[in-house]
Design a protein around this motif. Structure first.
Motif, PDB file in Angstrom:
ATOM      1  N   VAL A 133       0.879  -1.157   0.000  1.00 41.91           N
ATOM      2  CA  VAL A 133       0.000   0.000   0.000  1.00 41.91           C
ATOM      3  C   VAL A 133       0.922   1.213   0.000  1.00 41.91           C
ATOM      4  CG1 VAL A 133      -0.222   0.061   2.525  1.00 41.91           C
ATOM      5  CG2 VAL A 133      -1.967   1.134   1.129  1.00 41.91           C
ATOM      6  N   TYR A 134       0.544   2.229  -0.745  1.00 37.68           N
ATOM      7  CA  TYR A 134       1.414   3.390  -0.846  1.00 37.68           C
ATOM      8  C   TYR A 134       0.593   4.673  -0.809  1.00 37.68           C
ATOM      9  CZ  TYR A 134       0.009   3.969  -5.722  1.00 37.68           C
ATOM     10  OH  TYR A 134      -0.723   4.171  -6.872  1.00 37.68           O
ATOM     11  N   LYS A 135       1.293   5.728  -0.521  1.00 34.34           N
ATOM     12  CA  LYS A 135       0.710   7.063  -0.566  1.00 34.34           C
ATOM     13  C   LYS A 135       1.736   7.937  -1.275  1.00 34.34           C
ATOM     14  CE  LYS A 135      -2.207   9.604   2.530  1.00 34.34           C
ATOM     15  NZ  LYS A 135      -3.457   8.914   2.355  1.00 34.34           N
ATOM     16  N   HIS A 136       1.302   8.646  -2.305  1.00 36.39           N
ATOM     17  CA  HIS A 136       2.188   9.523  -3.059  1.00 36.39           C
ATOM     18  C   HIS A 136       1.912  10.953  -2.619  1.00 36.39           C
ATOM     19  CE1 HIS A 136       3.466  11.263  -7.226  1.00 36.39           C
ATOM     20  NE2 HIS A 136       4.377  11.443  -6.306  1.00 36.39           N
ATOM     21  N   LEU A 137       2.875  11.544  -1.935  1.00 39.18           N
ATOM     22  CA  LEU A 137       2.747  12.916  -1.458  1.00 39.18           C
ATOM     23  C   LEU A 137       3.941  13.729  -1.922  1.00 39.18           C
ATOM     24  CD1 LEU A 137       1.653  12.105   2.181  1.00 39.18           C
ATOM     25  CD2 LEU A 137       0.189  12.941   0.359  1.00 39.18           C
ATOM     26  N   ALA A 138       3.678  14.811  -2.611  1.00 35.51           N
ATOM     27  CA  ALA A 138       4.718  15.712  -3.129  1.00 35.51           C
ATOM     28  C   ALA A 138       5.736  14.905  -3.941  1.00 35.51           C
ATOM     29  CB  ALA A 138       5.358  16.499  -2.006  1.00 35.51           C
ATOM     30  N   THR A 139       6.969  14.831  -3.468  1.00 33.97           N
ATOM     31  CA  THR A 139       8.014  14.138  -4.228  1.00 33.97           C
ATOM     32  C   THR A 139       8.365  12.783  -3.620  1.00 33.97           C
ATOM     33  OG1 THR A 139       9.770  15.198  -2.952  1.00 33.97           O
ATOM     34  CG2 THR A 139       9.035  16.317  -4.967  1.00 33.97           C
ATOM     35  N   LEU A 140       7.494  12.239  -2.783  1.00 35.51           N
ATOM     36  CA  LEU A 140       7.803  10.992  -2.084  1.00 35.51           C
ATOM     37  C   LEU A 140       6.689   9.961  -2.209  1.00 35.51           C
ATOM     38  CD1 LEU A 140       9.169  12.562   1.207  1.00 35.51           C
ATOM     39  CD2 LEU A 140      10.528  11.432  -0.546  1.00 35.51           C
ATOM     40  N   TYR A 141       7.112   8.698  -2.262  1.00 32.06           N
ATOM     41  CA  TYR A 141       6.198   7.567  -2.125  1.00 32.06           C
ATOM     42  C   TYR A 141       6.451   6.966  -0.745  1.00 32.06           C
ATOM     43  CZ  TYR A 141       5.480   7.386  -7.222  1.00 32.06           C
ATOM     44  OH  TYR A 141       5.156   7.662  -8.520  1.00 32.06           O
ATOM     45  N   PHE A 142       5.417   6.841   0.069  1.00 30.33           N
ATOM     46  CA  PHE A 142       5.483   6.157   1.354  1.00 30.33           C
ATOM     47  C   PHE A 142       4.859   4.781   1.129  1.00 30.33           C
ATOM     48  CE2 PHE A 142       5.576  10.618   2.337  1.00 30.33           C
ATOM     49  CZ  PHE A 142       6.480  10.709   3.382  1.00 30.33           C
ATOM     50  N   ILE A 143       5.635   3.716   1.329  1.00 26.92           N
ATOM     51  CA  ILE A 143       5.223   2.376   0.936  1.00 26.92           C
ATOM     52  C   ILE A 143       5.342   1.416   2.110  1.00 26.92           C
ATOM     53  CG2 ILE A 143       5.684   0.480  -0.663  1.00 26.92           C
ATOM     54  CD1 ILE A 143       7.375   2.879  -2.169  1.00 26.92           C
ATOM     55  N   PHE A 144       4.288   0.648   2.360  1.00 27.37           N
ATOM     56  CA  PHE A 144       4.310  -0.422   3.347  1.00 27.37           C
ATOM     57  C   PHE A 144       4.055  -1.727   2.605  1.00 27.37           C
ATOM     58  CE2 PHE A 144       4.375   2.986   6.116  1.00 27.37           C
ATOM     59  CZ  PHE A 144       4.207   2.663   7.453  1.00 27.37           C
ATOM     60  N   VAL A 145       4.930  -2.708   2.785  1.00 24.13           N
ATOM     61  CA  VAL A 145       4.808  -4.027   2.156  1.00 24.13           C
ATOM     62  C   VAL A 145       4.375  -4.996   3.256  1.00 24.13           C
ATOM     63  CG1 VAL A 145       6.011  -5.828   0.887  1.00 24.13           C
ATOM     64  CG2 VAL A 145       6.678  -3.440   0.562  1.00 24.13           C
ATOM     65  N   PHE A 146       3.334  -5.776   2.983  1.00 21.64           N
ATOM     66  CA  PHE A 146       2.796  -6.655   4.020  1.00 21.64           C
ATOM     67  C   PHE A 146       2.253  -7.934   3.403  1.00 21.64           C
ATOM     68  CE2 PHE A 146      -0.342  -3.671   2.556  1.00 21.64           C
ATOM     69  CZ  PHE A 146      -1.496  -4.420   2.382  1.00 21.64           C
ATOM     70  N   ASP A 147       2.010  -8.926   4.255  1.00 20.58           N
ATOM     71  CA  ASP A 147       1.469 -10.193   3.777  1.00 20.58           C
ATOM     72  C   ASP A 147      -0.036 -10.254   4.020  1.00 20.58           C
ATOM     73  OD1 ASP A 147       1.124 -10.843   6.469  1.00 20.58           O
ATOM     74  OD2 ASP A 147       2.917 -12.106   6.541  1.00 20.58           O
ATOM     75  N   SER A 148      -0.631 -11.408   3.733  1.00 15.98           N
ATOM     76  CA  SER A 148      -2.087 -11.546   3.785  1.00 15.98           C
ATOM     77  C   SER A 148      -2.654 -11.524   5.201  1.00 15.98           C
ATOM     78  CB  SER A 148      -2.499 -12.838   3.080  1.00 15.98           C
ATOM     79  OG  SER A 148      -1.889 -13.944   3.718  1.00 15.98           O
ATOM     80  N   SER A 149      -1.810 -11.590   6.226  1.00 14.68           N
ATOM     81  CA  SER A 149      -2.321 -11.557   7.602  1.00 14.68           C
ATOM     82  C   SER A 149      -2.701 -10.145   8.048  1.00 14.68           C
ATOM     83  CB  SER A 149      -1.287 -12.142   8.572  1.00 14.68           C
ATOM     84  OG  SER A 149      -0.161 -11.295   8.657  1.00 14.68           O
ATOM     85  N   GLU A 150      -2.326  -9.138   7.280  1.00 17.89           N
ATOM     86  CA  GLU A 150      -2.631  -7.745   7.628  1.00 17.89           C
ATOM     87  C   GLU A 150      -3.835  -7.248   6.831  1.00 17.89           C
ATOM     88  OE1 GLU A 150      -1.242  -6.010  10.010  1.00 17.89           O
ATOM     89  OE2 GLU A 150       0.495  -7.281  10.414  1.00 17.89           O
ATOM     90  N   ASN A 151      -4.585  -6.357   7.443  1.00 17.29           N
ATOM     91  CA  ASN A 151      -5.741  -5.734   6.809  1.00 17.29           C
ATOM     92  C   ASN A 151      -5.261  -4.569   5.940  1.00 17.29           C
ATOM     93  OD1 ASN A 151      -7.878  -3.692   6.542  1.00 17.29           O
ATOM     94  ND2 ASN A 151      -9.078  -5.119   7.782  1.00 17.29           N
ATOM     95  N   GLU A 152      -5.702  -4.525   4.692  1.00 17.88           N
ATOM     96  CA  GLU A 152      -5.263  -3.487   3.755  1.00 17.88           C
ATOM     97  C   GLU A 152      -5.623  -2.088   4.229  1.00 17.88           C
ATOM     98  OE1 GLU A 152      -7.174  -4.648   0.142  1.00 17.88           O
ATOM     99  OE2 GLU A 152      -5.501  -5.915  -0.461  1.00 17.88           O
ATOM    100  N   LEU A 153      -6.849  -1.915   4.703  1.00 21.48           N
ATOM    101  CA  LEU A 153      -7.269  -0.585   5.152  1.00 21.48           C
ATOM    102  C   LEU A 153      -6.519  -0.151   6.408  1.00 21.48           C
ATOM    103  CD1 LEU A 153     -11.093  -0.754   4.453  1.00 21.48           C
ATOM    104  CD2 LEU A 153      -9.326   0.402   3.110  1.00 21.48           C
ATOM    105  N   ALA A 154      -6.212  -1.103   7.277  1.00 28.03           N
ATOM    106  CA  ALA A 154      -5.416  -0.784   8.464  1.00 28.03           C
ATOM    107  C   ALA A 154      -4.018  -0.330   8.051  1.00 28.03           C
ATOM    108  CB  ALA A 154      -5.345  -1.984   9.395  1.00 28.03           C
ATOM    109  N   MET A 155      -3.476  -0.952   7.018  1.00 24.47           N
ATOM    110  CA  MET A 155      -2.145  -0.561   6.533  1.00 24.47           C
ATOM    111  C   MET A 155      -2.186   0.833   5.907  1.00 24.47           C
ATOM    112  SD  MET A 155       0.188  -2.791   7.217  1.00 24.47           S
ATOM    113  CE  MET A 155      -0.632  -2.877   8.786  1.00 24.47           C
TER     114      MET A 155
END
Length: 166
Positions: free
Chosen positions: A63-85
């Motif tokens: 899951v990522y968020k693109h803000l200004a000149t940066l990508y903030f990225i969290f990589v996770f497996d299926s045990s995590e909830n996407e919306l929580a991430m």
């Protein structure tokens, strides 16, 4: 489990790489390149959730968020909830904004220690331990206060240091 947290510039330069499961250091650049190519090719307005099986292995999403000149990225497996991430990415960015008064790429480059402190207060060993931006800020401020205090405390008694300063 969270497998990695990355902050990558829009030019593809990694500004933060934190892996919670072992990855060969030689493989880091390949992973960054793969993630950057995947994200930079995505059009605006599409989902922030991406299957990352080809890059990190089966069952992996990012899951990522693109803000200004940066990508903030969290990589996770299926045990995590996407919306929580996605919410965790938002908490991370909000906390950095509180630390730096509107975070930018230069803040991250020149204050990487604080960036790691914030991340360490949120995630430990790939598990989320804190989601409150206020609590994270209190901890970060306390750590900064203790670091400042310890840097002003001398381990050499004053009488000895005065004797050698003459």
């Amino acid at each position: 489990m969270i497998q990695a947290v990355m902050v990558i510039s829009t030019l593809g330069k990694p500004r933060l790489l934190k892996f919670y499961d072992f990855q060969d250091p030689e493989k880091h650049q390949e992973l960054v390149r793969g993630v950057f190519q995947l994200l930079s090719a995505r059009p605006e307005g599409v989902s922030n959730f991406v299957e990352a099986d080809a890059i990190f292995g089966p069952g992996t999403r990012l899951v990522y968020k693109h803000l200004a000149t940066l990508y903030f990225i969290f990589v996770f497996d299926s045990s995590e909830n996407e919306l929580a991430m996605l919410d965790l990415v938002q908490v991370f960015v909000e906390t950095l904004n509180r630390c730096f008064k509107n975070v930018c790429e230069l803040d991250i480059v020149f204050n990487f220690n604080k960036l790691h402190t914030v991340l360490d207060e949120m995630i430990l060993g790939g598990q989320v331990i804190e989601t409150s931006s206020e609590q994270i800020m209190k901890s970060v401020e306390e750590i900064a206060r203790l670091e400042k205090q310890s840097s002003t405390t001398s381990l050499i008694p004053k009488s000895i240091s005065e004797r050698f300063s003459r």
